[in-house]
Design a protein around this motif. Sequence first.
Motif, PDB file in Angstrom:
ATOM      1  N   LEU A  73     -26.778  49.762 -37.041  1.00  0.00           N
ATOM      2  CA  LEU A  73     -25.848  48.670 -36.780  1.00  0.00           C
ATOM      3  C   LEU A  73     -25.724  48.443 -35.283  1.00  0.00           C
ATOM      4  CD1 LEU A  73     -22.907  49.525 -39.247  1.00  0.00           C
ATOM      5  CD2 LEU A  73     -24.834  47.958 -39.616  1.00  0.00           C
ATOM      6  N   LEU A  74     -25.535  47.178 -34.921  1.00  0.00           N
ATOM      7  CA  LEU A  74     -25.278  46.808 -33.525  1.00  0.00           C
ATOM      8  C   LEU A  74     -23.774  46.674 -33.324  1.00  0.00           C
ATOM      9  CD1 LEU A  74     -26.473  45.843 -30.769  1.00  0.00           C
ATOM     10  CD2 LEU A  74     -26.366  43.520 -31.699  1.00  0.00           C
ATOM     11  N   GLY A  75     -23.316  47.197 -32.218  1.00  0.00           N
ATOM     12  CA  GLY A  75     -21.901  47.053 -31.875  1.00  0.00           C
ATOM     13  C   GLY A  75     -21.764  46.900 -30.382  1.00  0.00           C
ATOM     14  N   TYR A  76     -20.543  46.799 -29.932  1.00  0.00           N
ATOM     15  CA  TYR A  76     -20.285  46.802 -28.491  1.00  0.00           C
ATOM     16  C   TYR A  76     -18.993  47.568 -28.260  1.00  0.00           C
ATOM     17  CZ  TYR A  76     -17.282  42.869 -29.778  1.00  0.00           C
ATOM     18  OH  TYR A  76     -16.340  42.078 -30.392  1.00  0.00           O
ATOM     19  N   LEU A  77     -18.979  48.276 -27.139  1.00  0.00           N
ATOM     20  CA  LEU A  77     -17.846  49.147 -26.849  1.00  0.00           C
ATOM     21  C   LEU A  77     -16.767  48.334 -26.165  1.00  0.00           C
ATOM     22  CD1 LEU A  77     -20.009  52.125 -25.670  1.00  0.00           C
ATOM     23  CD2 LEU A  77     -18.878  51.864 -27.872  1.00  0.00           C
ATOM     24  N   TYR A  78     -15.739  48.019 -26.904  1.00  0.00           N
ATOM     25  CA  TYR A  78     -14.648  47.216 -26.367  1.00  0.00           C
ATOM     26  C   TYR A  78     -13.358  47.602 -27.072  1.00  0.00           C
ATOM     27  CZ  TYR A  78     -11.722  43.265 -25.171  1.00  0.00           C
ATOM     28  OH  TYR A  78     -10.683  42.484 -24.727  1.00  0.00           O
ATOM     29  N   ASN A  79     -12.289  47.682 -26.319  1.00  0.00           N
ATOM     30  CA  ASN A  79     -10.974  47.960 -26.879  1.00  0.00           C
ATOM     31  C   ASN A  79     -10.991  49.285 -27.658  1.00  0.00           C
ATOM     32  OD1 ASN A  79      -8.320  47.429 -27.260  1.00  0.00           O
ATOM     33  ND2 ASN A  79      -8.589  45.877 -28.852  1.00  0.00           N
ATOM     34  N   ASN A  80     -11.705  50.293 -27.088  1.00  0.00           N
ATOM     35  CA  ASN A  80     -11.713  51.629 -27.673  1.00  0.00           C
ATOM     36  C   ASN A  80     -12.337  51.654 -29.065  1.00  0.00           C
ATOM     37  OD1 ASN A  80     -11.201  54.180 -26.856  1.00  0.00           O
ATOM     38  ND2 ASN A  80      -9.132  54.283 -27.702  1.00  0.00           N
ATOM     39  N   SER A  81     -13.269  50.728 -29.322  1.00  0.00           N
ATOM     40  CA  SER A  81     -13.881  50.634 -30.634  1.00  0.00           C
ATOM     41  C   SER A  81     -15.356  50.289 -30.469  1.00  0.00           C
ATOM     42  CB  SER A  81     -13.166  49.553 -31.454  1.00  0.00           C
ATOM     43  OG  SER A  81     -13.997  49.106 -32.499  1.00  0.00           O
ATOM     44  N   GLU A  82     -16.154  50.616 -31.484  1.00  0.00           N
ATOM     45  CA  GLU A  82     -17.583  50.272 -31.437  1.00  0.00           C
ATOM     46  C   GLU A  82     -17.851  48.857 -31.955  1.00  0.00           C
ATOM     47  OE1 GLU A  82     -19.099  53.601 -33.613  1.00  0.00           O
ATOM     48  OE2 GLU A  82     -19.540  54.734 -31.797  1.00  0.00           O
ATOM     49  N   LEU A  84     -18.650  47.432 -34.700  1.00  0.00           N
ATOM     50  CA  LEU A  84     -19.954  47.341 -35.366  1.00  0.00           C
ATOM     51  C   LEU A  84     -20.063  46.102 -36.226  1.00  0.00           C
ATOM     52  CD1 LEU A  84     -20.361  51.080 -36.413  1.00  0.00           C
ATOM     53  CD2 LEU A  84     -21.421  49.890 -34.473  1.00  0.00           C
ATOM     54  N   ASP A  85     -21.213  45.413 -36.122  1.00  0.00           N
ATOM     55  CA  ASP A  85     -21.467  44.225 -36.943  1.00  0.00           C
ATOM     56  C   ASP A  85     -22.055  44.679 -38.277  1.00  0.00           C
ATOM     57  OD1 ASP A  85     -22.085  41.864 -38.111  1.00  0.00           O
ATOM     58  OD2 ASP A  85     -23.280  41.085 -36.436  1.00  0.00           O
ATOM     59  N   ASP A 122     -26.078  60.656 -42.588  1.00  0.00           N
ATOM     60  CA  ASP A 122     -24.849  60.937 -43.334  1.00  0.00           C
ATOM     61  C   ASP A 122     -23.643  60.471 -42.536  1.00  0.00           C
ATOM     62  OD1 ASP A 122     -26.239  62.268 -45.388  1.00  0.00           O
ATOM     63  OD2 ASP A 122     -26.391  64.011 -44.081  1.00  0.00           O
ATOM     64  N   SER A 123     -23.778  60.608 -41.209  1.00  0.00           N
ATOM     65  CA  SER A 123     -22.724  60.115 -40.332  1.00  0.00           C
ATOM     66  C   SER A 123     -23.418  59.440 -39.153  1.00  0.00           C
ATOM     67  CB  SER A 123     -21.806  61.244 -39.870  1.00  0.00           C
ATOM     68  OG  SER A 123     -22.496  62.112 -39.015  1.00  0.00           O
ATOM     69  N   GLY A 124     -22.651  58.704 -38.377  1.00  0.00           N
ATOM     70  CA  GLY A 124     -23.272  57.859 -37.358  1.00  0.00           C
ATOM     71  C   GLY A 124     -23.440  58.533 -36.019  1.00  0.00           C
ATOM     72  N   ASN A 125     -24.451  58.107 -35.291  1.00  0.00           N
ATOM     73  CA  ASN A 125     -24.675  58.563 -33.931  1.00  0.00           C
ATOM     74  C   ASN A 125     -24.890  57.345 -33.058  1.00  0.00           C
ATOM     75  OD1 ASN A 125     -24.993  60.689 -32.065  1.00  0.00           O
ATOM     76  ND2 ASN A 125     -26.114  61.836 -33.618  1.00  0.00           N
ATOM     77  N   ALA A 126     -24.113  57.205 -32.010  1.00  0.00           N
ATOM     78  CA  ALA A 126     -24.165  56.004 -31.182  1.00  0.00           C
ATOM     79  C   ALA A 126     -25.076  56.201 -29.985  1.00  0.00           C
ATOM     80  CB  ALA A 126     -22.756  55.637 -30.717  1.00  0.00           C
TER      81      ALA A 126
END
Length: 137
Positions: A73-82, A84-85, A122-126
Amino acid sequence: MFSSFSTIFSAFLMAASAIVSAAPVQPVELLVFSPTLTSPKAGDIWTCGQKYNVTWETDNIPEEKQNATGLILLGYLYNNSENLDIHHPLGANFLLTDGYYEVTAPQNATPRVDYTVVLFGDSGNASPEFAIMPSSL
Ligand SMILES: *[C@@H]1O[C@H](CO)[C@@H](O)[C@H](O)[C@H]1NC(C)=O
Ligand SMILES: *[C@@H]1O[C@H](CO)[C@@H](O)[C@H](O)[C@H]1NC(C)=O
Ligand SMILES: *[C@@H]1O[C@H](CO)[C@@H](O)[C@H](O)[C@H]1NC(C)=O
């Protein structure tokens, strides 16, 4: 004879208990596999519409995960959150053992320098932050 044996034996016991107490407890969570991303790297710049390989380490994939599939997934780091789209995955249903997946930087991506991709086993890695810029720049 007996006393020297028991001395050696108790010395062995002390050494063994020292090893046991020093050894980390193996957590069950070790079975949860989250692959470590190796690309994109911090500061990379992707161009909208171009193809890039997202890559990750495969040497720590446990035997029972040999057929496990991944999701990128693509995301952006903003407002303490990833941020994710989740509606437009960059990739899905590929084998984690492949170690890479070719993605296309979205044609209409908003230019940002704080994008991240998250690879889910199983879990995400950014990934670290990277940029996506319009091709006209
Ligand atoms: C991604 O990696 C594969 C395998 O090494 C290669 O064939 C392909 O050309 C790469 N794609 C890009 C966009 O670099
Ligand atoms: C992976 O898939 C192959 C082929 O379907 C199968 O033979 C094998 O047992 C599977 N391995 C695991 C760990 O699920
Ligand atoms: C940032 O996050 C907070 C808490 O989740 C939320 O209330 C706020 O609306 C967010 N701000 C923006 C600009 O998204």
